[in-house]
Motif scaffolding. Structure first.
Motif, short mmCIF file in Angstrom:
data_model
loop_
_atom_site.label_atom_id
_atom_site.label_comp_id
_atom_site.label_asym_id
_atom_site.label_seq_id
_atom_site.Cartn_x
_atom_site.Cartn_y
_atom_site.Cartn_z
N LYS A 1 0.87 -1.18 0.00
CA LYS A 1 0.00 0.00 0.00
C LYS A 1 0.91 1.24 0.00
N SER A 2 0.58 2.20 -0.82
CA SER A 2 1.37 3.44 -0.87
C SER A 2 0.48 4.64 -0.62
N TYR A 3 0.87 5.46 0.32
CA TYR A 3 0.10 6.67 0.64
C TYR A 3 0.88 7.92 0.24
N ILE A 4 0.18 8.85 -0.39
CA ILE A 4 0.72 10.18 -0.72
C ILE A 4 -0.43 11.15 -0.43
N PRO A 5 -0.16 12.33 0.14
CA PRO A 5 -1.28 13.24 0.44
C PRO A 5 -2.11 13.54 -0.81
N ASP A 6 -3.40 13.77 -0.58
CA ASP A 6 -4.35 14.01 -1.67
C ASP A 6 -4.38 15.51 -1.99
N GLY A 7 -3.61 15.88 -3.01
CA GLY A 7 -3.47 17.30 -3.37
C GLY A 7 -4.68 17.84 -4.12
N ILE A 8 -5.57 16.96 -4.55
CA ILE A 8 -6.77 17.43 -5.26
C ILE A 8 -7.89 17.71 -4.26
N LYS A 9 -8.09 16.75 -3.35
CA LYS A 9 -9.06 16.99 -2.28
C LYS A 9 -8.68 18.28 -1.53
N ALA A 10 -7.37 18.52 -1.44
CA ALA A 10 -6.87 19.67 -0.67
C ALA A 10 -7.21 21.01 -1.30
N ILE A 11 -7.61 21.03 -2.57
CA ILE A 11 -7.95 22.32 -3.20
C ILE A 11 -9.10 22.96 -2.42
N ASN A 12 -10.12 22.13 -2.11
CA ASN A 12 -11.29 22.67 -1.40
C ASN A 12 -11.30 22.34 0.08
#
Ligand code: GLP
Length: 238
Positions: free
Chosen positions: A91-102
């Motif tokens: 499993k690989s996790y990276i912060p969600d930069g799209i969800k973070a827009i809003n």
């Protein structure tokens, strides 16, 4: 802090990879990964090795806000291309930069939860020219957890070399906080080149201060700094 100085970044990266292989052989299961040019040779070593990742979890430090995973400047894309294509993790996790827009708070809270559920055994770090780690810029609180970061002009300029135009560099990122990084059981930090020499000196010879985020590593009991001779060139004793 253990300090390893090698003649060049290729040899330094080989040394760093040995530490990774060793920790994994000794049971490390959750690996904190980094982006930027610094870890590239280490990832090449890893790709060409027989060190298996299928039973490991990876957690990346940061991601730009607003870049989709298929944008070739996103850290999702970087990781896929330089490591995960050849070495897929369980499993690989990276912060969600799209969800973070809003919803930067929601995206950050989710990531803190992921880190809480997957305590990091070994964290890899690069070093910014201004002493930042991940995107934790000077002045970031040592007790910070994952949060949205407004990038400084210095970092935007430094990272613009990867973009067609400086105006294309995102203005913010979602990034693990200093406390998340310090919670890792073991940390390996690498820095190469003369443009990192001042930050290296401040990190290990200067006071522990939020003005130099990487100086917090002086307070961690299991850190290895791996640098080349250029990055070591301003140290008062080698
Ligand atoms: C970026 C990244 C950091 C990285 C730093 C240094 O700002 N967010 O994680 O360590 O730059 O980059 P480089 O390795 O390309 O010098």
């Amino acid at each position: 802090m253990k300090i390893i100085i090698k003649d060049n970044k290729e040899n330094a990266s080989k040394e760093a990879f040995k530490l990774f292989a060793n920790s994994i052989a000794n049971g490390a299961k959750v690996i904190g990964l980094a982006t930027g040019s610094t870890p590239l040779d280490l990832y090449k070593e890893w790709v060409n090795s027989d060190v298996d990742t299928r039973d490991l979890v990876s957690i990346n430090l940061d991601e730009y806000v607003g870049l989709t995973a298929d944008n070739d400047q996103s850290y999702h894309y970087f990781m896929q291309k330089n490591l995960f294509d050849k070495k897929p993790f369980k499993k690989s996790y990276i912060p969600d930069g799209i969800k973070a827009i809003n919803d930067p708070e929601g995206s950050s809270a989710e990531y803190n939860q992921i880190i809480a559920e997957n305590p990091i055994d070994l964290q890899l770090l690069g070093l910014g020219q201004n002493g930042h780690i991940a995107f934790n810029e000077p002045g970031t609180a040592f007790d910070s957890v994952t949060h949205e970061v407004k990038l400084t002009d210095n970092t935007i300029k430094a990272n613009s070399r990867f973009f067609a135009d400086v105006a294309d560099v995102p203005k913010s990122a979602i990034c693990m906080g200093i406390a998340n990084i310090m919670s890792a059981k073991e940390i390996v930090i690498m820095a190469f080149g003369k443009n990192k020499a001042e930050a290296v000196k401040k990190m290990i010879e200067g006071p522990v201060t939020e003005v130099v985020p990487a100086s917090v590593l002086q307070n961690h009991s299991n850190v290895t700094l791996i640098i080349d001779e250029d990055a070591a060139s301003m140290l008062s004793s080698k």
